[in-house]
Design an enzyme around this catalytic site. Structure first.
Site, short mmCIF file in Angstrom:
data_model
loop_
_atom_site.label_atom_id
_atom_site.label_comp_id
_atom_site.label_asym_id
_atom_site.label_seq_id
_atom_site.Cartn_x
_atom_site.Cartn_y
_atom_site.Cartn_z
N PHE A 66 39.49 21.28 38.38
CA PHE A 66 38.39 21.49 38.48
C PHE A 66 37.53 20.68 37.84
O PHE A 66 36.64 20.30 36.76
CB PHE A 66 38.68 22.69 37.54
CG PHE A 66 39.02 24.34 37.90
CD1 PHE A 66 39.78 24.21 39.54
CD2 PHE A 66 39.02 25.73 37.84
CE1 PHE A 66 40.57 24.63 40.08
CE2 PHE A 66 39.33 26.46 38.80
CZ PHE A 66 40.18 26.16 40.05
N GLU A 67 36.55 20.81 38.07
CA GLU A 67 34.49 19.34 38.30
C GLU A 67 33.93 20.66 38.04
O GLU A 67 33.69 21.44 38.68
CB GLU A 67 35.24 18.12 38.48
CG GLU A 67 36.54 17.12 38.04
CD GLU A 67 35.96 16.31 38.89
OE1 GLU A 67 35.39 15.52 39.30
OE2 GLU A 67 37.50 15.41 38.87
#
Length: 607
Positions: free
Chosen positions: A393-394
């Site tokens: 997740f970014e």
């Protein structure tokens, strides 16, 4: 003449009467001088003759210099930079309801001197320009319950370096505090593969307790019990505790020992002692070109298929669409792709679906989104027969609410729902389920400085937002490989900023994971260390793959320092971890583009 003589007599008489009155009350000139002498200088090392002892400067902006000085041989010099005003401060013990005078000599533009936490009105004084030494002075009175005051000096944003010397705080002194007695009754409680519970008897006068593991301080707590986490399975440890108050630490308690147990299931046990992890561009093509899964060399132990992406940011619905032939010439059929997965698994490799990536923002804001995430990810794992999940997740996938200040008890829905979803997947697939994470340094190590939105004037709420996820899932986590690239400068445990491009950055960032660190500087909110077998270092495979590429020589320096404590640079590690799991890279495709340099260096180093 007559008028002058007439005026002189009352003055002599007043002097005589005043002296008599003072003598009658015992307030002689000597006793008055003694009363004034009761005021003492409470500032520690105000002349900076003992370096920076007693002083802490924001962002490590301060140092001592030998010229210019106001007196003695040293003075403070501090340099504002960017959004930092180079504030240097110390906290002093004072008496309630008492008057204090703060003074010091400064040089420079826009230099401030002040006191905060007075319990009444905080004060400061400043000079817009002091080309030579100029004295600044201010006075304050402490509140009825004030026992601590912080004195400080600072410059102004964007201004040149300033200099300060001979800082004093004059006022009533306090009795020197005495360190508490050493704790007694230290004993072990519950022992697992990675944790040991400890408890001890309370010590009168102690404000906190320092816990030592194998002679090294590992954490500070306010209660009389704690759980030491991040330990290596099947390993003997020694523990001691010291009581702490304003005067310092007591002697350490008698030591107790405990040996950690085996990891139940040990889902990572069938990985090699040192593993090579890489991302395979499976759903897209870029300048690195497409690489068939069957063509990935046997050196790669964990292959993350990039990426499973959401159909919308908040739906929780994840889809894995393989790269179409129009974009990826030579792409294999679904049947061949699935056959390649089985072949890799037969050779002992792990093949995972990686969720997210740069463009795949996933926000599980509701319970419905959480459940959809579980079902859609399960569908991908089942269809391709995969070994587990990589969370990449970014962007804005993980952000903290303003009141989310305790990483052990997260409140933000996107974090709580992600933890719940992953635990559900782990329960569904059992101990063989491989779980990895690839957060950016911003989401992890930056939590050492800032955590949430209330720590630094609206600091980005993503700072450290991965910490509650990692902590909640640490017993299920196979590998954490933080992306030590595409990152700004990050402060290490040495309170120095470290930048990408060399071994020191990887050493400092990895040392934080293996040592543990106080979150947002809170000594009572310590993120426990991870096991070394849970940690791999994330690096770009080539200069084209991302900012922060380091040469094989620098990679090997980092590995030498962390696993052998040799070939270290300016950063001093807090331990030696020969069981460090290995390296991760973005990506297998870019390494192939770079003639497999990353893989070849890994193979040569670990044999």
């Amino acid at each position: 003449m007559i008028r002058a003589a007439t005026r002189s007599r009352p003055r002599r008489l007043l002097t005589t009467l005043t002296a008599a009155a003072l003598a009658a009350t015992g307030l002689t000139a000597m006793s008055a001088a003694t009363a004034r002498a009761a005021d003492v200088d409470l500032a520690r090392n105000g002349g900076f003759e003992s370096g920076m002892d007693g002083w802490t400067c924001s962002a490590n902006t301060g140092k001592t210099v030998n010229s210019p000085v106001h007196s003695g041989t040293s003075a403070l010099q501090a340099t504002p930079a960017g959004a930092d005003n180079a504030r240097c401060a110390q906290t002093v013990t004072v008496k309630p309801d008492s008057t204090y005078t703060l003074s010091g000599y400064v040089r420079g533009s826009y230099v401030y001197l002040g006191a905060s936490g007075t319990g009444t009105t905080d004060v400061s004084t400043w000079t817009p320009s002091a080309s030579d030494w100029q004295q600044l002075k201010t006075t304050f009175r402490t509140g009825p319950a004030t026992t601590k005051v912080t004195i400080y000096t600072h410059g102004w944003y964007g201004s040149p370096a300033y200099t300060a010397d001979d800082l004093t705080l004059l006022g009533p002194g306090t009795e020197a505090p005495v360190p508490p007695a050493a704790p007694t009754g230290l004993k072990t409680g519950t022992v697992t593969a990675t944790t040991v519970g400890l408890s001890w008897s309370a010590v009168p006068g102690a404000t906190s307790y320092a816990v030592y593991r194998n002679g090294t301080k590992s954490q500070t707590v306010t209660g009389t019990s704690t759980t030491v986490a991040g330990l290596t399975p099947e390993t003997a440890y020694s523990f001691q505790v010291a009581a702490v108050n304003d005067a310092g630490e007591s002697a350490k308690s008698a030591a107790v020992t405990a040996t950690t147990g085996k990891v139940p299931g040990d889902e990572g046990s069938d990985l090699p002692p040192h593993a090579l992890v890489g991302y395979l561009h499976a759903s897209f093509a870029n300048g690195a070109g497409y690489t068939r899964l069957a063509d990935v060399p046997d050196s790669w132990d964990v292959i993350d298929l990039a990426f499973g992406e959401p159909t919308s940011t908040t739906s929780g619905d994840i889809r894995f669409d393989r790269c179409p032939v129009t974009e990826c010439p030579g792409v294999e059929s679904d049947a061949d792709f699935k056959a390649a997965i089985k072949a890799k698994q037969a050779a002992g490799k792990k093949v995972l679906i990686s969720i997210g990536g740069q463009n795949g923002q996933v926000q599980l804001t509701t319970a419905a989104a959480r459940d959809t995430f579980v079902s859609s990810v399960s569908k991908i794992i089942d269809e391709y027969g995969l070994d587990g999940l990589d969370i990449d997740f970014e962007g804005h996938s993980l952000s903290l609410n303003a009141d989310d200040t305790d990483f052990k008890n997260p409140k933000t829905p996107v974090i709580v729902n992600l933890i719940s979803a992953v635990k559900t997947l782990k329960a569904k697939y059992g101990s063989g389920f491989v779980l990895t994470m690839a957060p950016e340094t911003f989401f992890v190590q930056l939590g050492y400085q800032y955590y949430g939105t209330g720590k630094w004037g609206g600091q980005d709420p993503r700072a450290g937002a991965y910490l509650p996820v990692i902590h909640a899932l640490r017993d299920d986590l196979t590998l954490l490989h933080v992306q030590d690239y595409n990152s700004g400068s990050i402060m290490g445990l040495d309170n120095q900023y470290h930048s990408m491009g060399g071994a020191d950055f990887h050493i400092a960032m990895t040392d934080m994971l293996l040592t543990g660190f106080p979150v947002a500087g809170d000594a009572n909110n310590v993120f426990p260390p991870l096991r070394p077998d849970q940690v791999a270092i994330g690096m770009p495979a080539s200069t084209q793959a991302g900012n922060g590429y380091v040469s094989p020589a620098e990679t090997n320096k980092a590995l030498d320092c962390l696993t052998k404590k040799t070939n270290c640079g300016s950063y001093a590690t807090h331990g030696t971890w020969p069981a460090l799991r290995g390296l991760m890279t973005w990506s297998i495709n870019w390494d192939r583009f770079n003639n497999w340099q990353f893989q070849k260096n890994f193979d040569a180093y670990f044999g």
